[in-house]
Write an enzyme that holds these catalytic residues in place. Sequence first.
Site, PDB file in Angstrom:
ATOM      1  N   ASP A   8       0.839  -1.212   0.000  1.00 27.46           N
ATOM      2  CA  ASP A   8       0.000   0.000   0.000  1.00 27.46           C
ATOM      3  C   ASP A   8       0.871   1.259   0.000  1.00 27.46           C
ATOM      4  O   ASP A   8       0.363   2.370  -0.129  1.00 27.46           O
ATOM      5  CB  ASP A   8      -1.034  -0.005   1.141  1.00 27.46           C
ATOM      6  CG  ASP A   8      -0.406   0.026   2.524  1.00 27.46           C
ATOM      7  OD1 ASP A   8       0.839  -0.053   2.640  1.00 27.46           O
ATOM      8  OD2 ASP A   8      -1.166   0.130   3.515  1.00 27.46           O
ATOM      9  N   SER A   9       2.208   1.087   0.061  1.00 22.77           N
ATOM     10  CA  SER A   9       3.115   2.227  -0.133  1.00 22.77           C
ATOM     11  C   SER A   9       2.904   2.829  -1.522  1.00 22.77           C
ATOM     12  O   SER A   9       3.314   3.963  -1.778  1.00 22.77           O
ATOM     13  CB  SER A   9       4.571   1.798   0.033  1.00 22.77           C
ATOM     14  OG  SER A   9       4.882   0.747  -0.865  1.00 22.77           O
ATOM     15  N   ASP A  44      -1.280  -6.273  -0.334  1.00 19.91           N
ATOM     16  CA  ASP A  44      -1.255  -5.603   0.969  1.00 19.91           C
ATOM     17  C   ASP A  44      -2.660  -5.085   1.291  1.00 19.91           C
ATOM     18  O   ASP A  44      -3.216  -4.280   0.534  1.00 19.91           O
ATOM     19  CB  ASP A  44      -0.277  -4.419   0.854  1.00 19.91           C
ATOM     20  CG  ASP A  44       0.317  -4.033   2.180  1.00 19.91           C
ATOM     21  OD1 ASP A  44       0.043  -4.705   3.190  1.00 19.91           O
ATOM     22  OD2 ASP A  44       1.088  -3.042   2.192  1.00 19.91           O
ATOM     23  N   LYS A  66      -1.118  -9.478   3.032  1.00 26.01           N
ATOM     24  CA  LYS A  66      -0.342  -9.012   4.194  1.00 26.01           C
ATOM     25  C   LYS A  66      -1.230  -8.090   5.027  1.00 26.01           C
ATOM     26  O   LYS A  66      -1.957  -7.255   4.472  1.00 26.01           O
ATOM     27  CB  LYS A  66       0.912  -8.264   3.740  1.00 26.01           C
ATOM     28  CG  LYS A  66       1.710  -7.664   4.897  1.00 26.01           C
ATOM     29  CD  LYS A  66       3.072  -7.186   4.455  1.00 26.01           C
ATOM     30  CE  LYS A  66       3.082  -5.792   3.858  1.00 26.01           C
ATOM     31  NZ  LYS A  66       2.578  -4.714   4.731  1.00 26.01           N
ATOM     32  N   GLU A 100      -1.175  -5.533   8.603  1.00 25.94           N
ATOM     33  CA  GLU A 100      -0.373  -4.885   9.648  1.00 25.94           C
ATOM     34  C   GLU A 100      -1.011  -5.137  11.007  1.00 25.94           C
ATOM     35  O   GLU A 100      -2.237  -5.034  11.154  1.00 25.94           O
ATOM     36  CB  GLU A 100      -0.305  -3.374   9.400  1.00 25.94           C
ATOM     37  CG  GLU A 100       0.487  -2.999   8.165  1.00 25.94           C
ATOM     38  CD  GLU A 100       0.600  -1.488   7.968  1.00 25.94           C
ATOM     39  OE1 GLU A 100       0.209  -0.712   8.875  1.00 25.94           O
ATOM     40  OE2 GLU A 100       1.076  -1.082   6.897  1.00 25.94           O
ATOM     41  N   GLU A 145       9.382  -4.027  10.575  1.00 19.99           N
ATOM     42  CA  GLU A 145       9.743  -2.719  10.007  1.00 19.99           C
ATOM     43  C   GLU A 145      10.288  -1.799  11.090  1.00 19.99           C
ATOM     44  O   GLU A 145       9.644  -1.593  12.136  1.00 19.99           O
ATOM     45  CB  GLU A 145       8.512  -2.077   9.322  1.00 19.99           C
ATOM     46  CG  GLU A 145       8.837  -0.699   8.730  1.00 19.99           C
ATOM     47  CD  GLU A 145       7.869  -0.223   7.667  1.00 19.99           C
ATOM     48  OE1 GLU A 145       6.969  -0.975   7.261  1.00 19.99           O
ATOM     49  OE2 GLU A 145       8.035   0.944   7.235  1.00 19.99           O
TER      50      GLU A 145
HETATM   51  O1  KIV Z   1       3.475  -1.111   1.624  1.00 21.35           O
HETATM   52  C1  KIV Z   1       4.626  -1.561   1.565  1.00 21.35           C
HETATM   53  O2  KIV Z   1       5.369  -1.334   0.611  1.00 21.35           O
HETATM   54  C2  KIV Z   1       5.074  -2.380   2.689  1.00 21.35           C
HETATM   55  C3  KIV Z   1       6.522  -2.766   2.737  1.00 21.35           C
HETATM   56  C4  KIV Z   1       7.342  -1.603   3.061  1.00 21.35           C
HETATM   57  C5  KIV Z   1       6.758  -3.908   3.645  1.00 21.35           C
HETATM   58  O3  KIV Z   1       4.303  -2.699   3.535  1.00 21.35           O
END
Ligand code: KIV
Length: 278
Positions: free
Chosen positions: A46-47, A85, A115, A117, A184
């Site tokens: 989600d970055s 994510d 994934k 969090e 992280e």
């Molecule tokens: O969103 C993302 O790119 C991430 C990574 C930095 C692990 O969660």
Amino acid sequence: MSKKITPPDIVEMKRAGEKITMLTASDASFARMLDASGVEIVLVGDSLGMVVLGYDSTVPVTMDEMIHHAQAVRRGVQRALLVGDMPFMSYQSGVRDAILNAGRFLKEAGCDAVKLEGGAEICETVKAVIRAGIPVMGHIGLTPQTAGQLGGYKVQGKDADSARKLLDDARALNEAGVFAVVLECIPDRLAKLISGAISVPTIGIGAGVHCDGQVLVTHDLLGMYEKFVPSFVKTYVNLAPQIKEGIASFIKEVKTETYPDPEHSFTMQVDVGELLKK
Ligand code: KIV
């Protein structure tokens, strides 16, 4: 193409002492390059909300945006494990939402896993998603979706209490059935302790060399996101200046009619003058 990588393969890599690499992608061209380079996991992180969509944080990212990018990435990935994510509020609102949204990553975008969090507090959700048949990767330490609650984008687990909590979170996620945990922004010695305490691989970002694998945001490693570069990022190629230089050359050559030159133009068999007479 060699064999497609699965979550059990990732767990086996830890057992065999082989380091794991994970990088982010948000489009098919980059996904194809990452896959061809041999990275084991491609994360549609989600970055992308920050490095591709221009938001100030990952909080505004929606499920529809993630699915749109994950579908593009899927078209470029053949071998690597593809992880989607889960964006903010796609799983925090309840187990049913979590299962349905995780399911969208598999059904609509062809991802292999998701994934999430969070630590012990999301373990019931993690278990429910896994029970639904969806492999899950955990993510603890600095969790960007809740960075505000953590006091900003800061190193986590520096004191004994927060370090203990992170160790407990990693163990709880391991117990819940995740196949890997992203660590992280935590001290390298804590990452080493956690990596030794759980059976599934740890994938570090700003967590030192002792993790079982490493992940970076591809835009960061290629020097393509100039707004902010975290101190743990190593810029392997600094593309932004080269991209700007290329674009400046294009502009200059167009203005001076140097481009397109004959080599980049199409010729005609007939005389244009003859055409006008007809
Ligand atoms: O969103 C993302 O790119 C991430 C990574 C930095 C692990 O969660």
